[in-house]
Write a protein that holds these residues in place. Structure first.
Motif, PDB file in Angstrom:
ATOM      1  N   PRO A 290       0.815  -1.228   0.000  1.00 51.84           N
ATOM      2  CA  PRO A 290       0.000   0.000   0.000  1.00 51.84           C
ATOM      3  C   PRO A 290       0.841   1.268   0.000  1.00 51.84           C
ATOM      4  CG  PRO A 290      -0.925  -1.604   1.511  1.00 51.84           C
ATOM      5  CD  PRO A 290       0.374  -2.173   1.036  1.00 51.84           C
ATOM      6  N   PHE A 291       1.969   1.252   0.728  1.00 50.22           N
ATOM      7  CA  PHE A 291       2.828   2.439   0.775  1.00 50.22           C
ATOM      8  C   PHE A 291       3.416   2.736  -0.602  1.00 50.22           C
ATOM      9  CE2 PHE A 291       7.150   4.199   1.275  1.00 50.22           C
ATOM     10  CZ  PHE A 291       6.819   5.422   1.839  1.00 50.22           C
ATOM     11  N   VAL A 292       3.937   1.722  -1.265  1.00 51.89           N
ATOM     12  CA  VAL A 292       4.532   1.910  -2.587  1.00 51.89           C
ATOM     13  C   VAL A 292       3.457   2.290  -3.601  1.00 51.89           C
ATOM     14  CG1 VAL A 292       5.764   0.773  -4.484  1.00 51.89           C
ATOM     15  CG2 VAL A 292       6.454   0.366  -2.112  1.00 51.89           C
ATOM     16  N   PHE A 293       2.287   1.684  -3.475  1.00 52.53           N
ATOM     17  CA  PHE A 293       1.190   2.041  -4.392  1.00 52.53           C
ATOM     18  C   PHE A 293       0.811   3.508  -4.210  1.00 52.53           C
ATOM     19  CE2 PHE A 293      -3.187   2.338  -5.857  1.00 52.53           C
ATOM     20  CZ  PHE A 293      -3.127   1.618  -7.054  1.00 52.53           C
ATOM     21  N   GLY A 294       0.806   3.982  -2.956  1.00 48.97           N
ATOM     22  CA  GLY A 294       0.519   5.392  -2.718  1.00 48.97           C
ATOM     23  C   GLY A 294       1.565   6.296  -3.349  1.00 48.97           C
ATOM     24  N   LEU A 295       2.850   5.893  -3.272  1.00 46.30           N
ATOM     25  CA  LEU A 295       3.907   6.654  -3.919  1.00 46.30           C
ATOM     26  C   LEU A 295       3.700   6.686  -5.433  1.00 46.30           C
ATOM     27  CD1 LEU A 295       7.150   5.512  -2.024  1.00 46.30           C
ATOM     28  CD2 LEU A 295       5.952   7.702  -1.841  1.00 46.30           C
ATOM     29  N   LEU A 296       3.320   5.544  -5.968  1.00 45.11           N
ATOM     30  CA  LEU A 296       3.066   5.464  -7.414  1.00 45.11           C
ATOM     31  C   LEU A 296       1.944   6.416  -7.821  1.00 45.11           C
ATOM     32  CD1 LEU A 296       2.887   2.202  -9.471  1.00 45.11           C
ATOM     33  CD2 LEU A 296       0.991   3.814  -9.611  1.00 45.11           C
ATOM     34  N   GLU A 297       0.876   6.439  -7.019  1.00 44.81           N
ATOM     35  CA  GLU A 297      -0.246   7.331  -7.303  1.00 44.81           C
ATOM     36  C   GLU A 297       0.176   8.797  -7.243  1.00 44.81           C
ATOM     37  OE1 GLU A 297      -4.071   6.739  -7.457  1.00 44.81           O
ATOM     38  OE2 GLU A 297      -3.020   5.200  -8.588  1.00 44.81           O
ATOM     39  N   ALA A 298       1.126   9.114  -6.366  1.00 40.69           N
ATOM     40  CA  ALA A 298       1.544  10.508  -6.187  1.00 40.69           C
ATOM     41  C   ALA A 298       2.538  10.964  -7.242  1.00 40.69           C
ATOM     42  CB  ALA A 298       2.149  10.682  -4.798  1.00 40.69           C
ATOM     43  N   CYS A 299       3.219  10.022  -7.905  1.00 41.98           N
ATOM     44  CA  CYS A 299       4.299  10.390  -8.821  1.00 41.98           C
ATOM     45  C   CYS A 299       3.809  11.223 -10.004  1.00 41.98           C
ATOM     46  CB  CYS A 299       4.999   9.134  -9.339  1.00 41.98           C
ATOM     47  SG  CYS A 299       6.268   8.511  -8.224  1.00 41.98           S
ATOM     48  N   ILE A 300       2.685  10.835 -10.603  1.00 46.16           N
ATOM     49  CA  ILE A 300       2.184  11.551 -11.781  1.00 46.16           C
ATOM     50  C   ILE A 300       1.807  12.989 -11.428  1.00 46.16           C
ATOM     51  CG2 ILE A 300       0.299  11.693 -13.459  1.00 46.16           C
ATOM     52  CD1 ILE A 300       2.208   9.617 -14.322  1.00 46.16           C
ATOM     53  N   PRO A 301       0.919  13.226 -10.435  1.00 43.04           N
ATOM     54  CA  PRO A 301       0.592  14.626 -10.105  1.00 43.04           C
ATOM     55  C   PRO A 301       1.788  15.419  -9.606  1.00 43.04           C
ATOM     56  CG  PRO A 301      -0.410  13.121  -8.512  1.00 43.04           C
ATOM     57  CD  PRO A 301       0.098  12.290  -9.639  1.00 43.04           C
ATOM     58  N   LEU A 302       2.720  14.768  -8.880  1.00 42.01           N
ATOM     59  CA  LEU A 302       3.909  15.476  -8.410  1.00 42.01           C
ATOM     60  C   LEU A 302       4.770  15.920  -9.593  1.00 42.01           C
ATOM     61  CD1 LEU A 302       5.667  16.471  -6.090  1.00 42.01           C
ATOM     62  CD2 LEU A 302       6.736  14.212  -6.010  1.00 42.01           C
ATOM     63  N   GLY A 303       4.983  15.019 -10.553  1.00 41.71           N
ATOM     64  CA  GLY A 303       5.731  15.381 -11.747  1.00 41.71           C
ATOM     65  C   GLY A 303       5.050  16.479 -12.528  1.00 41.71           C
ATOM     66  N   TYR A 304       3.729  16.421 -12.575  1.00 47.06           N
ATOM     67  CA  TYR A 304       2.954  17.436 -13.292  1.00 47.06           C
ATOM     68  C   TYR A 304       3.104  18.805 -12.636  1.00 47.06           C
ATOM     69  CZ  TYR A 304      -0.849  18.863 -16.398  1.00 47.06           C
ATOM     70  OH  TYR A 304      -1.590  19.454 -17.388  1.00 47.06           O
ATOM     71  N   VAL A 305       3.032  18.831 -11.307  1.00 45.14           N
ATOM     72  CA  VAL A 305       3.163  20.102 -10.585  1.00 45.14           C
ATOM     73  C   VAL A 305       4.565  20.672 -10.746  1.00 45.14           C
ATOM     74  CG1 VAL A 305       3.233  21.116  -8.279  1.00 45.14           C
ATOM     75  CG2 VAL A 305       1.327  19.640  -8.923  1.00 45.14           C
ATOM     76  N   VAL A 306       5.594  19.825 -10.649  1.00 41.89           N
ATOM     77  CA  VAL A 306       6.975  20.300 -10.815  1.00 41.89           C
ATOM     78  C   VAL A 306       7.169  20.873 -12.211  1.00 41.89           C
ATOM     79  CG1 VAL A 306       9.387  19.562 -10.960  1.00 41.89           C
ATOM     80  CG2 VAL A 306       7.941  18.745  -9.088  1.00 41.89           C
ATOM     81  N   GLY A 307       6.659  20.176 -13.228  1.00 44.05           N
ATOM     82  CA  GLY A 307       6.769  20.668 -14.596  1.00 44.05           C
ATOM     83  C   GLY A 307       6.084  22.011 -14.774  1.00 44.05           C
ATOM     84  N   SER A 308       4.897  22.158 -14.225  1.00 50.06           N
ATOM     85  CA  SER A 308       4.162  23.417 -14.346  1.00 50.06           C
ATOM     86  C   SER A 308       4.878  24.546 -13.624  1.00 50.06           C
ATOM     87  CB  SER A 308       2.743  23.254 -13.782  1.00 50.06           C
ATOM     88  OG  SER A 308       2.029  22.281 -14.506  1.00 50.06           O
ATOM     89  N   PHE A 309       5.460  24.235 -12.468  1.00 51.03           N
ATOM     90  CA  PHE A 309       6.200  25.263 -11.726  1.00 51.03           C
ATOM     91  C   PHE A 309       7.403  25.760 -12.535  1.00 51.03           C
ATOM     92  CE2 PHE A 309       9.689  26.415  -8.862  1.00 51.03           C
ATOM     93  CZ  PHE A 309       9.093  27.446  -8.140  1.00 51.03           C
ATOM     94  N   LEU A 310       8.108  24.837 -13.196  1.00 47.85           N
ATOM     95  CA  LEU A 310       9.264  25.223 -14.002  1.00 47.85           C
ATOM     96  C   LEU A 310       8.844  26.058 -15.209  1.00 47.85           C
ATOM     97  CD1 LEU A 310      11.440  21.979 -13.910  1.00 47.85           C
ATOM     98  CD2 LEU A 310      11.739  24.092 -12.605  1.00 47.85           C
ATOM     99  N   ILE A 311       7.697  25.715 -15.795  1.00 44.90           N
ATOM    100  CA  ILE A 311       7.188  26.510 -16.916  1.00 44.90           C
ATOM    101  C   ILE A 311       6.891  27.930 -16.447  1.00 44.90           C
ATOM    102  CG2 ILE A 311       5.233  26.792 -18.502  1.00 44.90           C
ATOM    103  CD1 ILE A 311       5.135  23.705 -18.656  1.00 44.90           C
ATOM    104  N   MET A 312       6.282  28.057 -15.282  1.00 43.02           N
ATOM    105  CA  MET A 312       5.967  29.375 -14.731  1.00 43.02           C
ATOM    106  C   MET A 312       7.255  30.161 -14.461  1.00 43.02           C
ATOM    107  SD  MET A 312       3.415  30.282 -11.553  1.00 43.02           S
ATOM    108  CE  MET A 312       4.219  29.163 -10.428  1.00 43.02           C
TER     109      MET A 312
END
Length: 422
Positions: A273-295
């Motif tokens: 469950p812990f690793v699955f939660g990390l997996l679920e968080a990876c996509i939105p986290l990557g998306y937020v980091v990418g958007s922050f860099l664009i800004m």
């Protein structure tokens, strides 16, 4: 291929002179309004679905609520976009918020009355979905009117970051509210978010860069003429046509493949469950980091077309690589990279559309895109789920990555207007 050019002295001076979006009162208030609005929509979705499941025990009835929202988005997108190009977009958003405040409040009241037939809840839900569909293209098309073209990139990036954080938080808060207070109270809280959204829009006042067509007192073409003009403009403008074809395909493969990665995590990797939660968080986290860099890099990004197509090109190999891993931890950095690349493709597309499409046409363009991008993921999920049950998730993820690679290569060759976009 992808590069960040150093800005010229002229552009550096322009960047210094440009007022921060956070010092733009209208943007801050509309951004806050959007945040409450999105929280309300997300909160409403999970709270109502959980209530239906708890009170009826029927997954079919819960699916009927979801289908109602999907059909409203599919059918009304182009119509709502045309309306957004004909009227004052701020007034259209205000009207939507006031009506949804009343409708969602009425749903909460009906939920407290045991004798209320389910079809009444469904009818009110359909009305909420219709009014919500009217608001979306009005907001998307109004961003240039609020901040001006020079500040579109940081504004889009900020909204993208808020979008991801609120969607994640909204589902969690909505589920917790239903568990703690019950469905009716949770939906009543939801109604208040639309009220807050409307109040913030009122405080924002008129948008500083309101489009010339909406300010004009001259006679407008008929609604039918404007509706058809939107389709003609999309077809005749090679850049818009390319994006309208490309973005739904990206959404189709991206969201469907991510669903299979979740399946693979359970069936193949046997993730905890812990690793699955990390997996679920990876996509939105990557998306937020990418958007922050664009800004942050707004004035340093050059050759935006290459950023768009390059990001899509790299998604395919990432999916192929993920399918080859035997355990989830090794896949996590690549999954993070997928979210990052998805951000750079979709966020820059959103910026490019606002920069290169006439303001008076943006409602229709975003309305059509909203329709196509809302239809593509459910179809993809259905197709990919069936194929995964037959052939296994790893094989289908591999083929999905290969097809995405071929699509992006074809886009490089045939979509010259997108490839050469500055």
């Amino acid at each position: 291929m992808l590069e960040i050019d150093q800005p010229s002295p002229e552009r550096q001076a322009q960047a210094r002179e440009q007022v921060s979006i956070w010092r733009n009162r209208a943007f801050v208030l509309v951004f806050s309004s959007y945040s409450f609005n999105l929280l309300g929509s997300t909160f409403h979705s999970i709270a109502l679905n959980l209530w239906v499941l708890q009170t009826t025990g029927s997954a079919k009835l819960m699916s009927l609520v979801l289908i109602t929202h999907l059909v409203a988005s599919m059918v009304l997108g182009p119509i709502a976009g045309t309306l957004a190009d004909r009227v004052d977009r701020r007034k259209l958003m205000l009207t939507s918020d006031w009506i949804r405040f009343g409708l969602v409040g009425l749903i909460a009241l009906c939920m407290t009355i045991e004798a209320t037939p389910f079809y009444v809840i469904l009818l009110l839900t359909a009305l909420v979905a219709i009014v919500s569909a009217l608001r979306s293209p009005a907001f998307q098309a109004s961003l240039v009117e609020i901040v001006g073209k020079d500040s579109v990139a940081p504004a889009v990036a900020a909204i993208t970051i808020a979008d991801n954080m609120i969607r994640i938080g909204g589902f969690a808060v909505g589920g917790a509210a239903v568990a703690l207070f019950g469905g009716a109270f949770a939906v009543a809280i939801d109604a208040s978010t639309f009220l807050l959204s409307a109040i913030l829009l009122l405080l924002a006042g008129q948008f500083p860069y309101q489009s010339s067509r909406q300010q004009s007192q001259e006679a407008k073409p008929t609604f039918r003429a404007d509706f058809l003009e939107g389709f003609r403009a999309v077809w005749q403008n090679t850049f818009i046509r390319s994006i309208v074809l490309l973005l739904p395909l990206v959404m189709f493969f991206f969201l469907s493949t991510f669903m299979l990665i979740q399946v693979m995590a359970v069936q193949v990797w046997r993730a905890s469950p812990f690793v699955f939660g990390l997996l679920e968080a990876c996509i939105p986290l990557g998306y937020v980091v990418g958007s922050f860099l664009i800004m942050k890099w707004n004035h340093r990004l050059q050759k935006r077309g290459l950023w768009i197509l390059g990001s899509i090109l790299l998604l395919g190999p990432c999916f192929i690589a993920i399918a080859q891993f035997d355990t989830a931890p090794w896949a996590l950095p690549v999954i993070f990279a997928v979210g990052f690349l998805f951000s750079f493709s979709t966020t820059i597309i959103s910026i490019a559309l606002r920069m290169n499409v006439e303001t008076d046409l943006q409602g229709r363009v975003f309305g059509l895109l909203g329709t196509l991008t809302s239809v593509a993921p459910p179809i993809g999920l259905a197709v990919f789920s069936a194929l995964s049950d037959t052939f296994g998730p790893a094989l289908i993820i591999t083929y999905s990555g290969a097809v995405m690679l071929l699509i992006s290569m074809a886009a490089f060759v045939f979509m010259k207007n997108t490839r050469t976009l500055e």
